[in-house]
Scaffold this active site. Structure first.
Site, PDB file in Angstrom:
ATOM      1  N   ASP A   1      -1.541 -13.437 -27.145  1.00  0.00           N
ATOM      2  CA  ASP A   1      -0.357 -13.095 -26.347  1.00  0.00           C
ATOM      3  C   ASP A   1       0.816 -12.810 -27.284  1.00  0.00           C
ATOM      4  O   ASP A   1       1.119 -13.602 -28.177  1.00  0.00           O
ATOM      5  CB  ASP A   1      -0.004 -14.261 -25.417  1.00  0.00           C
ATOM      6  CG  ASP A   1       0.927 -13.853 -24.293  1.00  0.00           C
ATOM      7  OD1 ASP A   1       1.401 -12.708 -24.295  1.00  0.00           O
ATOM      8  OD2 ASP A   1       1.172 -14.695 -23.408  1.00  0.00           O
TER       9      ASP A   1
ATOM     10  N   HIS B   1      -3.163  -4.139 -18.186  1.00  0.00           N
ATOM     11  CA  HIS B   1      -1.855  -4.715 -18.470  1.00  0.00           C
ATOM     12  C   HIS B   1      -1.138  -3.954 -19.576  1.00  0.00           C
ATOM     13  O   HIS B   1       0.058  -3.654 -19.464  1.00  0.00           O
ATOM     14  CB  HIS B   1      -2.020  -6.189 -18.861  1.00  0.00           C
ATOM     15  CG  HIS B   1      -0.734  -6.897 -19.140  1.00  0.00           C
ATOM     16  ND1 HIS B   1       0.163  -7.224 -18.158  1.00  0.00           N
ATOM     17  CD2 HIS B   1      -0.183  -7.335 -20.318  1.00  0.00           C
ATOM     18  CE1 HIS B   1       1.207  -7.827 -18.688  1.00  0.00           C
ATOM     19  NE2 HIS B   1       1.024  -7.905 -20.001  1.00  0.00           N
TER      20      HIS B   1
END
Length: 353
Positions: free
Chosen positions: A146, A219
């Site tokens: 992330d 995403h």
């Protein structure tokens, strides 16, 4: 002299606490009293374990800003705007004050959080408290790294901090926070290839998929924002994993994104929740649900040290009110909350809060 930012761009740490508070009517005075003390309180806790890298970033919501300060306000500050698509929703939830505490050790974050909330007891209510942790090699609980696309160096400064476009608030930042809950059983039932298609990156090596194979609803595809001249516009994320095993358990990702222009983050969210084109919504939202959403302005460390006058302070002083007296009421109508005598300086030694 250039204004000194808060520690927005400090490195990602092993632990974090995210506190969102609402300020009670009449609680403005306690908040104004706390602001100049934030750096000193952070130093007092962090000095005991300097290797822990304790930082504290403070954000102020749109409505509270007008209750605390007279004069100019950040040009792009507004309440978080709910994003509603045909299938998914990013809610707007209450929040006047954000405290983003980071360190390599949770005990440092916890100690400082206790001191800050203690100072605000009776004046503010904690409406959300999340303890985040580093998950292996900076992965989220979905198993993917992330924050890979965070800009670095000068690019990070340009992405995260306000510049000459709003000179009164240069060096500040806008921050959006959201808490996402994951449905890990459903996610883990997918094959690795299906997961990679939803994210837009490889799971093991964290390499972005080629454009000709990357799904339009991934995403990554939906969160790449380009400006009018075609340049990519970025934000700086410091997301953290969190979780609990009580009452059936809940776990997820706490999203926190800093930007010099909140419109960049807001465009990302519209792409995710509404789609770009509409209907092409983020595949990850099939497995992650946003349950909170708030927007704050992060003023410079200099402004926290010497806050602007409280609403009505100048008029009250002209009328002969003694320094430090409570004059009139705030913009929110709360009496006795101006406390001009609270505008004290914190010695500028050591790293900023």
């Amino acid at each position: 002299m250039q204004p000194e930012p808060q520690a927005v761009l400090s490195p990602l740490t092993g632990a974090a606490i995210f506190l969102v508070l609402t300020v009670e009517p009449g609680g403005e005075h306690a908040v104004r009293e706390l602001l100049p003390d934030l750096a000193g309180l952070r130093r007092a806790v962090g000095f005991r374990a300097p290797e822990g890298g304790l930082t504290c970033v403070t954000g102020i919501g749109s409505e509270l800003w007008d209750r605390l300060f007279d004069g100019p306000r950040p040009a792009a500050l507004h309440p978080f705007r709910e994003v509603v698509g045909a299938r998914h929703r990013a809610p707007a939830t209450p929040g006047d004050l954000l405290l983003h505490l980071r360190a390599e050790r949770m005990d440092l974050c916890f100690e400082l959080a206790g001191q800050l909330t203690g100072r605000l007891a009776g004046a503010a209510t904690v409406v959300d408290s999340v303890q985040g942790f580093r998950y292996f090699d900076d992965r989220d609980l979905l198993g993917f790294v992330d924050g890979t696309e965070n800009p670095e160096g000068r690019a990070a400064v340009e992405a995260a901090l306000v510049g000459a476009e709003d000179p009164d608030f240069a060096g500040g930042s806008y921050v959006v926070v959201q808490k996402y809950l994951h449905r890990l059983d459903a996610w883990n039932a997918l094959s690795v290839e299906e997961q990679e298609g939803a994210v837009g990156r490889t799971k093991l090596t964290d390499v972005e998929l080629a454009d000709d194979v990357k799904p339009a609803d991934s995403h990554v595809a939906l969160t790449v924002i380009t400006g009018p001249d075609g340049e990519e516009r970025k934000i700086v994320r410091f997301n953290m994993a969190f979780g609990s095993f009580a009452h059936g358990g809940e776990s997820g990702t706490y999203f926190i994104g800093y930007a010099g222009d909140p419109g960049v983050t807001e465009e990302m969210l519209r792409n995710m929740f509404v789609g770009n084109p509409p209907g092409t919504t983020d595949r990850l939202l099939e497995f992650s649900t946003a349950v909170t959403g708030a927007l704050f302005f992060v003023p410079t460390a200099d402004l926290l040290d010497s806050p602007p006058p409280a609403p009505g302070a100048v008029a009250g002083s002209a009328a002969g009110s003694p320094p430090g007296s409570a004059v009139g009421s705030t913009a929110g109508g709360s009496p006795g909350s101006l406390g001009i005598g609270s505008l004290k300086q914190t010695p500028r030694t050591g790293p900023r809060a």
